[in-house]
Enzyme design. Structure first.
Site, PDB file in Angstrom:
ATOM      1  CB  CYS A  43      34.867  -5.367 -50.963  1.00 29.53           C
ATOM      2  SG  CYS A  43      35.117  -7.166 -51.099  1.00 29.53           S
ATOM      3  CG  ASP A  45      32.151  -9.031 -47.595  1.00 32.58           C
ATOM      4  OD1 ASP A  45      31.032  -9.071 -47.043  1.00 32.58           O
ATOM      5  OD2 ASP A  45      33.133  -9.665 -47.173  1.00 32.58           O
ATOM      6  NE  ARG A  47      31.255 -10.016 -44.344  1.00 27.49           N
ATOM      7  CZ  ARG A  47      32.395 -10.572 -43.918  1.00 27.49           C
ATOM      8  NH1 ARG A  47      32.475 -11.025 -42.676  1.00 27.49           N
ATOM      9  NH2 ARG A  47      33.439 -10.644 -44.718  1.00 27.49           N
ATOM     10  CG  HIS A  99      35.632  -5.235 -46.179  1.00 27.07           C
ATOM     11  ND1 HIS A  99      35.465  -6.437 -45.534  1.00 27.07           N
ATOM     12  CD2 HIS A  99      35.676  -5.523 -47.505  1.00 27.07           C
ATOM     13  CE1 HIS A  99      35.385  -7.405 -46.435  1.00 27.07           C
ATOM     14  NE2 HIS A  99      35.517  -6.882 -47.631  1.00 27.07           N
ATOM     15  CB  CYS A 102      38.942  -7.780 -47.466  1.00 24.06           C
ATOM     16  SG  CYS A 102      38.479  -7.923 -49.209  1.00 24.06           S
TER      17      CYS A 102
HETATM   18 CO    CO Z   1      36.207  -7.865 -49.268  1.00 25.07          CO
END
Ligand code: CO
Length: 210
Positions: A43, A45, A47, A99, A102
């Site tokens: 992803c 993302d 993080r 994750h 998400c």
């Molecule tokens: Co995500």
């Protein structure tokens, strides 16, 4: 005035100095080329940085990231990365890593208009539809989200297996496709054990005569 992006550039200088202190040949070695064993599809993302959470170094993982780690068979970007990783770099493992928590998966579960992103999240809505009986039976919303995160990874592993790129690699030699989920609660990656290789079940309609 000091701009916020300046700290990235100064951070880079400090990092480069530190790397050279540890190994004077660090950048010289990297410049010789890459030979990663893994392709990571994760992803976007901020993080979930592939190298950091797996304790790996530069050069070890070839990476593709998009919103909610989706494998779309018309996505030229993903297909090019996959093709290059498998055909040229000869990676041994392709890992789809989702994750929990998400934002893309959570958004796909709702009815909010997310503008242009609707088109991308549509792929995840279709995963929801496929498993709606199982998902609707989960009353706790957080648990339902977590399960959709897992099912999304499983479906993307299958989507990889449906590509000629992966099937051809299976014919030639060992290539394994894995499905993992990372959690912010403990920082650990869970293996969903949906590993696929040339012996795995794949709906016959998707198998090419190669
Ligand atoms: Co995500």
């Amino acid at each position: 005035m000091k701009e916020s992006y300046d700290r990235l550039l100064s951070g880079n200088k400090e990092w480069a100095v530190e790397k050279l202190k540890q190994d004077p040949n660090y950048f010289k070695d990297l410049s010789l080329g890459q030979n990663p064993e893994y392709l990571w599809i994760g992803c976007s993302d901020s993080r979930v940085p592939a190298n950091e959470i797996t304790g790996t170094k530069s050069g070890e993982i070839f990476v593709h990231r998009n919103i909610a780690n989706v494998v779309v068979h018309t996505d030229m970007n993903l297909l090019s990365v996959l093709y290059y990783a498998v055909e040229v770099l000869h990676v041994k493992h392709v890992i789809v890593c989702g994750h929990y928590g998400c934002g893309g998966v959570i958004a796909a579960m709702g009815n909010t208009d997310n503008g242009f992103v609707n088109n991308w999240l549509r792929n995840i809505k279709e995963v929801y539809e496929k498993y709606s009986t199982e998902l609707n039976a989960i009353t706790d919303l957080k648990q339902r989200e977590n399960r959709l995160v897992e099912l999304n990874v499983i479906e993307q592993v299958h989507n990889l297996a449906k590509t000629k790129i992966v099937q051809q690699a299976w014919k030639r030699r060992e290539l394994q496709v894995h499905g993992w989920v990372y959690g912010f609660n403990d920082g650990l990656i869970k293996d969903l054990h949906v590993m696929m290789d040339e012996l795995s079940d794949l709906e016959p309609i998707f198998r090419y005569d190669l």
